[in-house]
Design an enzyme around this catalytic site. Structure first.
Site, PDB file in Angstrom:
ATOM      1  N   SER A 122       0.851  -1.194   0.000  1.00 40.65           N
ATOM      2  CA  SER A 122       0.000   0.000   0.000  1.00 40.65           C
ATOM      3  C   SER A 122       0.881   1.236   0.000  1.00 40.65           C
ATOM      4  O   SER A 122       1.690   1.444   0.909  1.00 40.65           O
ATOM      5  CB  SER A 122      -0.883   0.014   1.249  1.00 40.65           C
ATOM      6  OG  SER A 122      -1.460   1.299   1.377  1.00 40.65           O
ATOM      7  N   HIS A 148      -1.124  -1.122  -4.223  1.00 39.33           N
ATOM      8  CA  HIS A 148      -2.444  -0.880  -3.646  1.00 39.33           C
ATOM      9  C   HIS A 148      -2.589   0.619  -3.380  1.00 39.33           C
ATOM     10  O   HIS A 148      -1.758   1.220  -2.698  1.00 39.33           O
ATOM     11  CB  HIS A 148      -2.543  -1.686  -2.347  1.00 39.33           C
ATOM     12  CG  HIS A 148      -3.845  -1.602  -1.637  1.00 39.33           C
ATOM     13  ND1 HIS A 148      -4.917  -2.424  -1.938  1.00 39.33           N
ATOM     14  CD2 HIS A 148      -4.259  -0.822  -0.607  1.00 39.33           C
ATOM     15  CE1 HIS A 148      -5.929  -2.141  -1.127  1.00 39.33           C
ATOM     16  NE2 HIS A 148      -5.567  -1.165  -0.309  1.00 39.33           N
ATOM     17  N   ASP A 190      -4.986   3.536  -1.880  1.00 37.87           N
ATOM     18  CA  ASP A 190      -6.123   3.782  -0.990  1.00 37.87           C
ATOM     19  C   ASP A 190      -6.757   5.133  -1.282  1.00 37.87           C
ATOM     20  O   ASP A 190      -6.158   6.181  -1.013  1.00 37.87           O
ATOM     21  CB  ASP A 190      -5.643   3.742   0.468  1.00 37.87           C
ATOM     22  CG  ASP A 190      -5.294   2.331   0.911  1.00 37.87           C
ATOM     23  OD1 ASP A 190      -6.147   1.440   0.769  1.00 37.87           O
ATOM     24  OD2 ASP A 190      -4.158   2.125   1.390  1.00 37.87           O
ATOM     25  N   MET A 250      -9.493   7.741  -0.317  1.00 39.48           N
ATOM     26  CA  MET A 250     -10.361   8.085   0.819  1.00 39.48           C
ATOM     27  C   MET A 250     -10.964   9.466   0.603  1.00 39.48           C
ATOM     28  O   MET A 250     -10.280  10.375   0.123  1.00 39.48           O
ATOM     29  CB  MET A 250      -9.556   8.085   2.120  1.00 39.48           C
ATOM     30  CG  MET A 250      -8.769   6.800   2.358  1.00 39.48           C
ATOM     31  SD  MET A 250      -8.031   6.802   3.993  1.00 39.48           S
ATOM     32  CE  MET A 250      -6.943   5.368   3.890  1.00 39.48           C
ATOM     33  N   HIS A 268      -8.387   0.747  -3.955  1.00 38.41           N
ATOM     34  CA  HIS A 268      -9.291   0.459  -2.837  1.00 38.41           C
ATOM     35  C   HIS A 268     -10.068   1.741  -2.545  1.00 38.41           C
ATOM     36  O   HIS A 268      -9.521   2.678  -1.964  1.00 38.41           O
ATOM     37  CB  HIS A 268      -8.450   0.005  -1.641  1.00 38.41           C
ATOM     38  CG  HIS A 268      -9.245  -0.257  -0.398  1.00 38.41           C
ATOM     39  ND1 HIS A 268      -8.646  -0.418   0.832  1.00 38.41           N
ATOM     40  CD2 HIS A 268     -10.580  -0.406  -0.183  1.00 38.41           C
ATOM     41  CE1 HIS A 268      -9.581  -0.643   1.746  1.00 38.41           C
ATOM     42  NE2 HIS A 268     -10.763  -0.632   1.154  1.00 38.41           N
ATOM     43  N   MET A 302     -12.372   3.829  -0.554  1.00 37.97           N
ATOM     44  CA  MET A 302     -13.052   4.014   0.733  1.00 37.97           C
ATOM     45  C   MET A 302     -13.810   5.334   0.638  1.00 37.97           C
ATOM     46  O   MET A 302     -13.431   6.342   1.247  1.00 37.97           O
ATOM     47  CB  MET A 302     -12.016   4.035   1.868  1.00 37.97           C
ATOM     48  CG  MET A 302     -11.488   2.647   2.216  1.00 37.97           C
ATOM     49  SD  MET A 302      -9.915   2.710   3.080  1.00 37.97           S
ATOM     50  CE  MET A 302      -8.813   2.857   1.676  1.00 37.97           C
ATOM     51  N   MET A 356     -11.348  -6.552   5.300  1.00 36.22           N
ATOM     52  CA  MET A 356     -10.545  -5.601   6.065  1.00 36.22           C
ATOM     53  C   MET A 356     -10.159  -6.227   7.405  1.00 36.22           C
ATOM     54  O   MET A 356     -11.016  -6.739   8.129  1.00 36.22           O
ATOM     55  CB  MET A 356     -11.310  -4.298   6.312  1.00 36.22           C
ATOM     56  CG  MET A 356     -11.503  -3.407   5.079  1.00 36.22           C
ATOM     57  SD  MET A 356      -9.965  -2.960   4.242  1.00 36.22           S
ATOM     58  CE  MET A 356      -9.139  -1.982   5.518  1.00 36.22           C
ATOM     59  N   GLY A 391      -9.274   3.429   7.001  1.00 38.80           N
ATOM     60  CA  GLY A 391      -9.048   4.861   7.217  1.00 38.80           C
ATOM     61  C   GLY A 391      -7.597   5.240   7.425  1.00 38.80           C
ATOM     62  O   GLY A 391      -7.175   6.310   7.002  1.00 38.80           O
ATOM     63  N   PHE A 392      -6.836   4.343   8.062  1.00 35.51           N
ATOM     64  CA  PHE A 392      -5.454   4.712   8.384  1.00 35.51           C
ATOM     65  C   PHE A 392      -4.522   3.509   8.271  1.00 35.51           C
ATOM     66  O   PHE A 392      -4.930   2.379   8.539  1.00 35.51           O
ATOM     67  CB  PHE A 392      -5.364   5.272   9.810  1.00 35.51           C
ATOM     68  CG  PHE A 392      -6.193   6.514   9.984  1.00 35.51           C
ATOM     69  CD1 PHE A 392      -5.668   7.767   9.677  1.00 35.51           C
ATOM     70  CD2 PHE A 392      -7.519   6.428  10.399  1.00 35.51           C
ATOM     71  CE1 PHE A 392      -6.444   8.910   9.801  1.00 35.51           C
ATOM     72  CE2 PHE A 392      -8.299   7.575  10.528  1.00 35.51           C
ATOM     73  CZ  PHE A 392      -7.762   8.823  10.233  1.00 35.51           C
ATOM     74  N   GLY A 393      -3.273   3.788   7.909  1.00 40.26           N
ATOM     75  CA  GLY A 393      -2.245   2.759   7.929  1.00 40.26           C
ATOM     76  C   GLY A 393      -1.717   2.586   9.347  1.00 40.26           C
ATOM     77  O   GLY A 393      -2.057   3.361  10.251  1.00 40.26           O
ATOM     78  N   GLY A 394      -0.898   1.568   9.542  1.00 44.35           N
ATOM     79  CA  GLY A 394      -0.199   1.387  10.812  1.00 44.35           C
ATOM     80  C   GLY A 394      -1.050   0.928  11.976  1.00 44.35           C
ATOM     81  O   GLY A 394      -0.645   1.068  13.129  1.00 44.35           O
ATOM     82  N   ASP A 444      -6.299  -6.734   4.236  1.00 46.88           N
ATOM     83  CA  ASP A 444      -5.722  -5.387   4.230  1.00 46.88           C
ATOM     84  C   ASP A 444      -5.804  -4.786   5.634  1.00 46.88           C
ATOM     85  O   ASP A 444      -6.900  -4.652   6.179  1.00 46.88           O
ATOM     86  CB  ASP A 444      -6.503  -4.535   3.223  1.00 46.88           C
ATOM     87  CG  ASP A 444      -5.996  -3.102   3.103  1.00 46.88           C
ATOM     88  OD1 ASP A 444      -4.920  -2.797   3.649  1.00 46.88           O
ATOM     89  OD2 ASP A 444      -6.694  -2.292   2.458  1.00 46.88           O
ATOM     90  N   GLY A 445      -4.633  -4.429   6.166  1.00 50.32           N
ATOM     91  CA  GLY A 445      -4.588  -3.765   7.469  1.00 50.32           C
ATOM     92  C   GLY A 445      -3.801  -4.571   8.486  1.00 50.32           C
ATOM     93  O   GLY A 445      -4.191  -5.691   8.837  1.00 50.32           O
ATOM     94  N   GLY A 446      -2.664  -4.024   8.910  1.00 49.22           N
ATOM     95  CA  GLY A 446      -1.868  -4.697   9.939  1.00 49.22           C
ATOM     96  C   GLY A 446      -1.198  -5.979   9.467  1.00 49.22           C
ATOM     97  O   GLY A 446      -0.780  -6.802  10.281  1.00 49.22           O
ATOM     98  N   GLY A 453       1.254  -2.056   4.044  1.00 48.00           N
ATOM     99  CA  GLY A 453       1.798  -0.712   3.894  1.00 48.00           C
ATOM    100  C   GLY A 453       3.033  -0.536   4.742  1.00 48.00           C
ATOM    101  O   GLY A 453       4.169  -0.613   4.257  1.00 48.00           O
ATOM    102  N   SER A 454       2.832  -0.338   6.056  1.00 49.28           N
ATOM    103  CA  SER A 454       3.981  -0.062   6.922  1.00 49.28           C
ATOM    104  C   SER A 454       4.985  -1.214   6.917  1.00 49.28           C
ATOM    105  O   SER A 454       6.192  -0.968   6.946  1.00 49.28           O
ATOM    106  CB  SER A 454       3.525   0.276   8.339  1.00 49.28           C
ATOM    107  OG  SER A 454       2.315  -0.336   8.661  1.00 49.28           O
TER     108      SER A 454
HETATM  109  C1  DX5 Z   1      -6.403   1.251   5.592  1.00 45.94           C
HETATM  110  C2  DX5 Z   1      -5.943   0.983   4.194  1.00 45.94           C
HETATM  111  C3  DX5 Z   1      -4.782   0.064   4.103  1.00 45.94           C
HETATM  112  C4  DX5 Z   1      -3.521   0.594   4.754  1.00 45.94           C
HETATM  113  C5  DX5 Z   1      -2.742  -0.572   5.267  1.00 45.94           C
HETATM  114  O1  DX5 Z   1      -7.619   1.866   5.561  1.00 45.94           O
HETATM  115  O2  DX5 Z   1      -6.992   0.394   3.441  1.00 45.94           O
HETATM  116  O3  DX5 Z   1      -4.521  -0.312   2.758  1.00 45.94           O
HETATM  117  O4  DX5 Z   1      -2.725   1.330   3.881  1.00 45.94           O
HETATM  118  O5  DX5 Z   1      -1.645  -0.116   6.000  1.00 45.94           O
HETATM  119  P1  DX5 Z   1      -0.860  -1.022   7.038  1.00 45.94           P
HETATM  120  O6  DX5 Z   1      -0.319  -2.204   6.255  1.00 45.94           O
HETATM  121  O7  DX5 Z   1       0.187  -0.136   7.563  1.00 45.94           O
HETATM  122  O8  DX5 Z   1      -1.855  -1.482   8.069  1.00 45.94           O
HETATM  123 ZN    ZN Z   2      -6.486  -0.468   1.475  1.00 43.71          ZN
END
Ligand code: DX5
Ligand code: ZN
Length: 220
Positions: free
Chosen positions: A9, A32, A34, A36, A65, A67, A136, A141-144, A174-176, A196-197
């Site tokens: 991501s 990927h 995102d 938003m 993706h 959102m 999900m 909404g947020f990475g990390g 997707d996520g964590g 992502g992270s």
């Molecule tokens: C969150 C996004 C994810 C996000 C994942 O809403 O849809 O794609 O970038 O980031 P990490 O891998 O850091 O959780």
């Molecule tokens: Zn995503």
């Protein structure tokens, strides 16, 4: 064994250097992206002009993706841009099956995403219209954020559905997703992993290779 796909991501990339950042993840399967709108989720990222430019410079396909509210209006427009896949949220769509058809007609793979709280039975009857399902593993909404293991039963249900219907649908998480959690998701039935992270915190090529190996060890 199912193929394993790793989609970094770019939400975790350096926003001032997307061309370079895309080059650093070229061993991945797709980037990927995102999208938003600050309404469906409380955060704001990229719009169409940005996607158009990313599409021009990316060495790998783009996995969008969305959102956003009103995907019925926006998803076909994004699909028209020549991206690889467009995933919209079930919770935001008014006519998901019609929308999936319209995305496919424009040449993109059609994906549907579920928030952690949305149960599998809400998509089950419509799943045949889609090429990929995004489960999900954090609140969008947020990475990390921290991976939610409580979403794994939903993934198992989806994998079981695909087996029963002899479906080729891709199951994405997707996520964590990281070296610590990817095995759990692969074991529960995921074949496509957004991170992502975990990718951008180290050397992206190394991180992608590690994630691929770990997922492969637990793949169905
Ligand atoms: C969150 C996004 C994810 C996000 C994942 O809403 O849809 O794609 O970038 O980031 P990490 O891998 O850091 O959780
Ligand atoms: Zn995503």
């Amino acid at each position: 064994m199912t193929d394993v796909r790793i989609n970094p991501s770019i939400l975790a990339a350096d926003f001032a250097n997307f061309e370079r950042e895309l080059g650093r993840i070229q061993t991945a399967d797709a980037a990927h992206v995102d999208i938003m709108d600050n309404h469906f989720v409380p955060n704001l990222t990229f719009g169409q002009p940005m996607v158009a430019r990313l599409q021009e410079v990316s060495p790998i396909p783009l996995d969008l993706h969305l959102m956003i509210n009103n995907p019925d209006h926006w998803a076909p427009q994004f699909a028209e841009m020549g991206v690889f896949s467009v995933t919209f949220h079930l919770e935001a769509a008014t006519a998901p099956a019609t929308l999936a058809r319209s995305v496919r007609e424009r040449g993109a793979r059609a994906g549907v995403a579920l928030r952690p709280g949305t149960p599998f039975n809400q998509i089950e009857e419509l799943l045949e219209h889609f090429d990929q399902l995004l489960i999900m593993t954090v609140e969008p909404g947020f990475g990390g954020q921290k991976f939610m293991p409580e979403t794994m039963p939903k993934l198992r249900q989806a994998r079981e559905w695909a087996r029963k219907h002899e479906s080729e649908i891709w199951l994405q998480v997707d996520g964590g997703v990281s070296q610590d959690t990817i095995g759990m998701a692969a074991e529960a039935g995921a074949d496509t992993f957004v991170a992502g992270s975990a990718v951008f915190r180290g050397d992206p090529a190394d991180q992608i290779a590690q994630l691929r190996t770990l997922a492969g060890q637990h793949a169905h």
